[in-house]
Design an enzyme around this catalytic site. Structure first.
Site, PDB file in Angstrom:
ATOM      1  N   GLY A 105       0.798  -1.217   0.000  1.00 44.20           N
ATOM      2  CA  GLY A 105       0.000   0.000   0.000  1.00 44.20           C
ATOM      3  C   GLY A 105       0.827   1.261   0.000  1.00 44.20           C
ATOM      4  N   SER A 106       0.122   2.369  -0.160  1.00 38.38           N
ATOM      5  CA  SER A 106       0.762   3.655  -0.387  1.00 38.38           C
ATOM      6  C   SER A 106       1.558   4.124   0.829  1.00 38.38           C
ATOM      7  CB  SER A 106      -0.297   4.705  -0.727  1.00 38.38           C
ATOM      8  OG  SER A 106      -1.047   4.282  -1.845  1.00 38.38           O
TER       9      SER A 106
ATOM     10  N   GLU B  46       7.467  -9.298   1.951  1.00 40.31           N
ATOM     11  CA  GLU B  46       6.595 -10.147   1.141  1.00 40.31           C
ATOM     12  C   GLU B  46       6.413  -9.555  -0.255  1.00 40.31           C
ATOM     13  OE1 GLU B  46       3.150 -10.712   3.701  1.00 40.31           O
ATOM     14  OE2 GLU B  46       2.634  -8.623   3.584  1.00 40.31           O
TER      15      GLU B  46
ATOM     16  N   LYS C 266     -11.704  10.267   5.774  1.00 37.46           N
ATOM     17  CA  LYS C 266     -12.988  10.868   5.350  1.00 37.46           C
ATOM     18  C   LYS C 266     -13.112  12.318   5.842  1.00 37.46           C
ATOM     19  CE  LYS C 266     -14.744   6.734   3.963  1.00 37.46           C
ATOM     20  NZ  LYS C 266     -14.830   6.400   2.556  1.00 37.46           N
TER      21      LYS C 266
ATOM     22  N   GLY D 184       0.017 -10.617   5.518  1.00 38.22           N
ATOM     23  CA  GLY D 184       1.209 -11.052   6.245  1.00 38.22           C
ATOM     24  C   GLY D 184       1.520 -10.209   7.456  1.00 38.22           C
TER      25      GLY D 184
ATOM     26  N   ASN E 292      -9.630  -5.933   3.277  1.00 40.50           N
ATOM     27  CA  ASN E 292      -8.819  -6.828   2.439  1.00 40.50           C
ATOM     28  C   ASN E 292      -8.470  -8.148   3.140  1.00 40.50           C
ATOM     29  OD1 ASN E 292      -8.688  -4.727   0.534  1.00 40.50           O
ATOM     30  ND2 ASN E 292      -6.823  -3.925   1.454  1.00 40.50           N
TER      31      ASN E 292
END
Lengths: 497, 497
Positions: A265-266, A288, A402, A382, A378
């Protein structure tokens, strides 16, 4: 034709259409497919399954390494092919089906799925579908951009379908290190003592007689959707770098640190990117997913070696890396996810693990998976394998989401994926809380002072003070502990009304 | 005098009174003391500290293996000697001080404390106080009925105080296997591949010059307070035995099973006791505390070997075992708790782990530590080390407590020590829920059908049905999820009003 990629002579005749290959998969079967974080997934057979499901009843249990690219989880979910999905996904359409109870999703530590398969606690795998660069003279399968659970799927399955992807360069051959733990009752130690150790084979060894069909494809992996660093993620990266500098100053770490892991992810990618402008050098990764930042660190001369289970890049990074891949390859290895994520190795190497939280609480418990305590995002992936066994377990998140309607720092998390026992460091753009050696009451003070967004600081402090008045090792107002989540559900915001 | 027990000639002159030995411990220090589950704790020096605290300011950080016997945690807590306590305790007086916020308690996985000490993330240890059977010619310390963290305390501390306990028989010599993982950056695999493997030394190797004082004592360990099996614990044991039989029938296990671990306490002890009347044989244990049931299994001819970190027996069992100890010794080994509880070994051996829950929820999350979500009971101990890495992770509890005012099966646990990702099997006297391979919605149905007490079954089912109507991967009514705990606090019962 295809002799360069299908080197076992007897297997050339197994080349069939995707539809024909897919016919080995029947209603009710358990299927193991390659694919880990949108890299190296089988691409043709799942589409053929989705198409077939329009005309006949077809439900399967699908086990993969992790998430699939090319919208495959979406297409399989929308065609209602999936009755059960293991162990990770990241697709909005599948997520919707999971939260509606249409797909039974088993959210597992990524190192554990094949342990359960091998001992027949789940499964058995009827058919494995594995994307490959090539098949060796002996019938060994050379994976593509991920290893994931592919090796064990192929070894354990009754039948194997191979998708030879001609878009995946032959240069990938030699990148993989396939090691499978020996069987109990006498299982040997896994002989990895450094990220660069190669201890297995460069292909998946199976009996070629099990290869029931071969499909030739050419579709590329999906690009990653990682966002570039922004002000907040740069601040998070800065807090982590400051901590690591401090650890070096105290003599706890050297300037080469210890092997690094970063979640997908970012935010995690941005944090790793932040090490480019750090005093650290000769770094290694035992991770990973290898993302853009891994190659940025190579290019910056900061990284010596990276071990992972997959390579997932943005389109721009892919195009930059591919022509030069031979140069990177000697500093890379891809392993089965059982090995990249194995507690034994992570603990032995003393990994510094950086993973992303959805939310964390006053006491250091982390939710990585459930929005509002109920809806799957999601999966744990790991993060648990690494956080539990790391030398230093770091969780990062932006303090609000948000536009401020959600605080990522809450009185009590609505779902626990990582307990207070497994979390060392919490970081938001606001600051860092070092929880090591602290009791819950001490952790709460730090989290309020350093991590929570100013919009929520007073409310969090007020909760804590009122809880403290009731005493307890871990003070809570049990009837209010999840009140912020209830408010979000009822009023659309956690902000005091 | 004492030459048989203090064999290093130069050390005889270090014999002093407990008060004098305790004078090495000064206000503000961190002290590591032997002791694990009421076995093998230093007995004289802590009492001297408690006495001294009456006349001068004295606060220390006390780190042990696990809980102490002989009311030592009580006396230290009541004398206000403890500012910080790591990593486990089970004393009512200390518990009270912890919950009042007077003692900062750090509740850790038992395998992890010395990792943090070794890397100076906590500590350093100023003084170690270790109970010993004897000191070897080279100055090696031979522990008594527990190893716990004693070896690393002695190795890492600046000064070591040894308590030679003449009531601990010399026969204990040779029982221990002291192995310390090599230092990073290159740490080697721990070479244990079976419970009976000995890989270290029979004593703790330290420089004898570090031994600052020796105290001679003769106080016995406290007896364990394990209750005999009752109807409920026999039912729990029966459900587990049935499950294991079924696993053998499916070919997943053999009749020798895999190495067994049992948590401390009456329920886990009773469950192990239940294996006496089972078809299983040639069993082994890879556990932490060896309780009465270990010796019952030896006597019944069921158990071949047991590895642990301590031996804690009832008075009757102690008196039966001691005269015959030579006979048992060859089938026993005591290891540092870092090794008895090491993820690397537990995963490699495929341990069957049985631990006790305070409460568990619809989805398989387990609370082992916090009463009402706020008040510490004992600590997580080794349950997390085992549950995460086991082949089969089992949690047991009676379905109700306090004559039915408390249900141990709740909509949502009020504190999470073991997440849904780490729990395979839940057992109450009502029955067993096998959660392997199941999604949360499937687990909930099983827990309602098999585990919850009839007093609470309708209420739990009602909660679940209403939560289900709102959808989600893990259905909850977030504003009601902890309502049973709130009711207990307000009305003294979880029973619907």
């Amino acid at each position: 034709m295809h002799r360069e990629r299908i080197r076992h002579a007897g297997l050339l005749e197994k080349i069939v259409s995707a539809e024909e290959a897919a016919s080995h998969i029947r209603n009710g079967m358990t299927v193991g497919m390659s694919g880990f974080t949108r890299a190296g997934e089988a691409k043709a057979v799942p589409l053929a399954l989705a198409a077939r499901a329009r005309t006949e009843p077809l439900k399967i249990t699908l086990i993969t390494g992790a998430s699939l690219g090319n919208d495959l989880d979406k297409q399989l979910a929308e065609a209602h092919v999936l009755s059960r999905r293991i162990p990770f996904q990241s697709d909005p359409a599948l997520r919707k089906a999971i939260n509606a109870g249409e797909v039974m999703f088993i959210d597992q530590h990524l190192s554990e799925t094949v342990e359960q398969l091998r001992t027949r606690q789940i499964g058995p795998v009827d058919v494995a579908v594995i994307e490959a660069v090539a098949i060796t003279e002996q019938g060994g399968i050379i994976p593509t951009t991920s290893v994931g659970n592919s090796a064990s799927f192929a070894i354990l399955a009754e039948k194997v379908i191979v998708e030879i992807n001609t878009s995946q360069p032959l240069l990938l051959e030699g990148l993989h290190d396939i090691y499978i733990p020996t069987r109990r009752p006498v299982r040997h130690p896994i002989p990895i003592v450094a990220p660069e150790n190669r201890v297995g084979l460069p292909f998946i060894p199976i009996d070629p007689a099990k290869i029931a069909a071969i499909v030739v494809t050419s579709k590329l992996d999906s690009s990653s959707t990682v966002l570039p660093p922004d002000e907040d993620t740069r601040a998070i990266a800065g807090h982590l770098t400051d901590l690591l500098r401090h650890e070096v100053k105290l003599g706890r770490l050297t300037t080469t640190l210890q092997p690094l892991q970063a979640g997908i992810g970012s935010i995690a990618n941005a944090v790793m990117h932040g090490l480019i402008d750090s005093p650290f050098h000769n770094l290694t990764m035992y991770s990973e997913v290898l993302q853009d930042s891994t190659f940025d660190l190579f290019d910056a001369g900061k990284l010596d070696f990276a071990s992972g289970s997959s390579i997932t890049l943005s389109q721009a990074k892919y195009q930059a890396v591919l022509p030069d891949f031979a140069r990177y390859k000697q500093r890379l290895v891809l392993r089965p996810q059982e090995i990249s994520n194995h507690p034994e190795i992570i603990r032995r190497l003393g990994v510094i693990a950086v993973n992303t939280a959805l939310e964390f609480d006053l006491y250091g418990n982390v939710n990585s998976t459930h929005v509002g305590g109920t809806h799957m995002m999601n999966g744990i992936g790991g993060s648990g394998d690494f956080a539990r066994n790391a030398y230093l377990s770091v969780f990062v998140t932006k303090s609000i989401a948000k536009n401020g309607a959600i605080s990522s720092v809450v009185p009590m998390v609505s779902h626990v994926d990582h307990t207070e026992h497994d979390v060392d460091i919490l970081i938001t753009e606001q600051g860092l809380a070092d929880l090591r050696g602290l009791a819950p009451r001490e952790r709460a003070r730090l989290v309020i002072a350093n991590c929570v967004h100013p919009l929520y600081r007073d409310a969090l402090n007020d909760y804590y003070e009122r809880a403290l008045a009731r005493a307890g090792h871990t003070p809570h107002l049990i009837e209010e502990a999840l009140g912020w989540h209830a408010a979000l559900r009822e009023r659309g915001t956690m902000l005091p009304g």
